[in-house]
Design an enzyme around this catalytic site. Sequence first.
Site, PDB file in Angstrom:
ATOM      1  N   GLU A  65       0.818  -1.215   0.000  1.00  0.00           N
ATOM      2  CA  GLU A  65       0.000   0.000   0.000  1.00  0.00           C
ATOM      3  C   GLU A  65       0.858   1.275   0.000  1.00  0.00           C
ATOM      4  OE1 GLU A  65      -3.642  -0.283   2.351  1.00  0.00           O
ATOM      5  OE2 GLU A  65      -3.151   1.692   3.156  1.00  0.00           O
ATOM      6  N   ASP A  66       1.958   1.261   0.713  1.00  0.00           N
ATOM      7  CA  ASP A  66       2.695   2.509   0.962  1.00  0.00           C
ATOM      8  C   ASP A  66       4.087   2.589   0.353  1.00  0.00           C
ATOM      9  OD1 ASP A  66       0.544   3.369   2.434  1.00  0.00           O
ATOM     10  OD2 ASP A  66       1.391   2.852   4.373  1.00  0.00           O
TER      11      ASP A  66
HETATM   12  P1  NDP Z   1      -5.456   9.201   7.646  1.00  0.00           P
HETATM   13  O1  NDP Z   1      -5.769   7.994   6.867  1.00  0.00           O
HETATM   14  O2  NDP Z   1      -5.021  10.429   6.952  1.00  0.00           O
HETATM   15  O3  NDP Z   1      -4.375   8.879   8.748  1.00  0.00           O
HETATM   16  C1  NDP Z   1      -4.528   7.777   9.581  1.00  0.00           C
HETATM   17  C2  NDP Z   1      -3.548   6.712   9.164  1.00  0.00           C
HETATM   18  O4  NDP Z   1      -2.237   7.229   9.271  1.00  0.00           O
HETATM   19  C3  NDP Z   1      -3.593   5.525  10.071  1.00  0.00           C
HETATM   20  O5  NDP Z   1      -4.575   4.613   9.624  1.00  0.00           O
HETATM   21  C4  NDP Z   1      -2.184   4.987   9.954  1.00  0.00           C
HETATM   22  O6  NDP Z   1      -2.181   4.182   8.768  1.00  0.00           O
HETATM   23  C5  NDP Z   1      -1.326   6.213   9.668  1.00  0.00           C
HETATM   24  N1  NDP Z   1      -0.526   6.800  10.769  1.00  0.00           N
HETATM   25  C6  NDP Z   1       0.737   7.269  10.656  1.00  0.00           C
HETATM   26  N2  NDP Z   1       1.166   7.799  11.786  1.00  0.00           N
HETATM   27  C7  NDP Z   1       0.187   7.670  12.689  1.00  0.00           C
HETATM   28  C8  NDP Z   1       0.058   8.020  14.079  1.00  0.00           C
HETATM   29  N3  NDP Z   1       1.061   8.617  14.759  1.00  0.00           N
HETATM   30  N4  NDP Z   1      -1.102   7.747  14.704  1.00  0.00           N
HETATM   31  C9  NDP Z   1      -2.107   7.161  14.030  1.00  0.00           C
HETATM   32  N5  NDP Z   1      -2.060   6.793  12.717  1.00  0.00           N
HETATM   33  C10 NDP Z   1      -0.908   7.048  12.048  1.00  0.00           C
HETATM   34  O7  NDP Z   1      -6.694   9.568   8.574  1.00  0.00           O
HETATM   35  P2  NDP Z   1      -8.205   9.614   8.215  1.00  0.00           P
HETATM   36  O8  NDP Z   1      -8.392  10.028   6.833  1.00  0.00           O
HETATM   37  O9  NDP Z   1      -8.783   8.352   8.678  1.00  0.00           O
HETATM   38  O10 NDP Z   1      -8.714  10.766   9.152  1.00  0.00           O
HETATM   39  C11 NDP Z   1      -9.567  10.507  10.266  1.00  0.00           C
HETATM   40  C12 NDP Z   1     -10.879  11.210  10.069  1.00  0.00           C
HETATM   41  O11 NDP Z   1     -10.675  12.598   9.991  1.00  0.00           O
HETATM   42  C13 NDP Z   1     -11.574  10.781   8.815  1.00  0.00           C
HETATM   43  O12 NDP Z   1     -12.731  10.070   9.165  1.00  0.00           O
HETATM   44  C14 NDP Z   1     -11.911  12.067   8.050  1.00  0.00           C
HETATM   45  O13 NDP Z   1     -13.279  12.211   7.841  1.00  0.00           O
HETATM   46  C15 NDP Z   1     -11.434  13.162   8.919  1.00  0.00           C
HETATM   47  N6  NDP Z   1     -10.551  14.068   8.218  1.00  0.00           N
HETATM   48  C16 NDP Z   1     -10.379  15.292   8.744  1.00  0.00           C
HETATM   49  C17 NDP Z   1      -9.540  16.190   8.162  1.00  0.00           C
HETATM   50  C18 NDP Z   1      -9.311  17.442   8.862  1.00  0.00           C
HETATM   51  O14 NDP Z   1      -9.888  17.683   9.900  1.00  0.00           O
HETATM   52  N7  NDP Z   1      -8.443  18.287   8.376  1.00  0.00           N
HETATM   53  C19 NDP Z   1      -8.885  15.916   6.877  1.00  0.00           C
HETATM   54  C20 NDP Z   1      -9.075  14.572   6.419  1.00  0.00           C
HETATM   55  C21 NDP Z   1      -9.896  13.709   7.079  1.00  0.00           C
HETATM   56  P3  NDP Z   1      -1.274   2.842   8.589  1.00  0.00           P
HETATM   57  O15 NDP Z   1      -1.724   1.824   9.569  1.00  0.00           O
HETATM   58  O16 NDP Z   1      -1.584   2.454   7.170  1.00  0.00           O
HETATM   59  O17 NDP Z   1       0.095   3.291   8.825  1.00  0.00           O
END
Ligand code: NDP
Length: 187
Positions: A65-66
Amino acid sequence: MNNDLILILNAASFAADKHRRQRRKDADASPYINHPLALADILAREGGVEDATVIAAALLHDTVEDTETSIEEIEDRFGKRVASIVAEVTDDKSLPKEERKRLQVVKSASKSQGAKLVKLADKTANLRDLVATPPADWSAERRAKYFEWAREVVEGLRGCNAALEASFDEAYAKGMNSGPSHHDRRG
Ligand code: NDP
Ligand code: ZN
């Protein structure tokens, strides 16, 4: 050395190499490999998972994926069983993000046992990171939304490993009871 140990060490080393230029989103920008290692640790120590195929797949779960890694490459090096789990936990990046998130919720219940275990550990690790070492620029609301989505995905994974589910539930409860979002909440 036994074959399970060799498989796991090779997977850790392959993942470390593939993720070598990536960082997590926390304020310290930790090395990305810490995250796949955390999944392997959760599965083995908290979940009692002894299937080396599942541990290896956890170590490799974000490579396709990454990073520039194909499922074929995983299959050639680690075999069909590891590759099929990695394929099952890899989002289709050609789809918009919201659709990918929706599909995780819809599809989690139909995954194989191995893929369910990896996904459960992944969600637990990410909730713990969001509490202990969150991305610096995430609001409490954004963290809360992520928690809700993770819980929806995990509903489809239940029944595969009680100890891992308890670990997830504990991480979820901790997040819900810490941070400003809790104190902000009204009646
Ligand atoms: P992202 O997918 O952007 O980020 C979460 C992912 O980042 C995790 O699943 C993990 O993936 C990875 N990751 C890397 N570092 C960390 C860390 N320190 N802690 C946790 N995760 C980490 O997030 P979402 O899009 O899911 O955003 C959450 C919610 O926020 C969404 O439901 C969306 O609606 C909302 N949102 C809000 C925004 C805003 O307020 N500006 C913008 C975009 C979304 P992995 O396991 O693959 O590494
Ligand atoms: Zn992950």
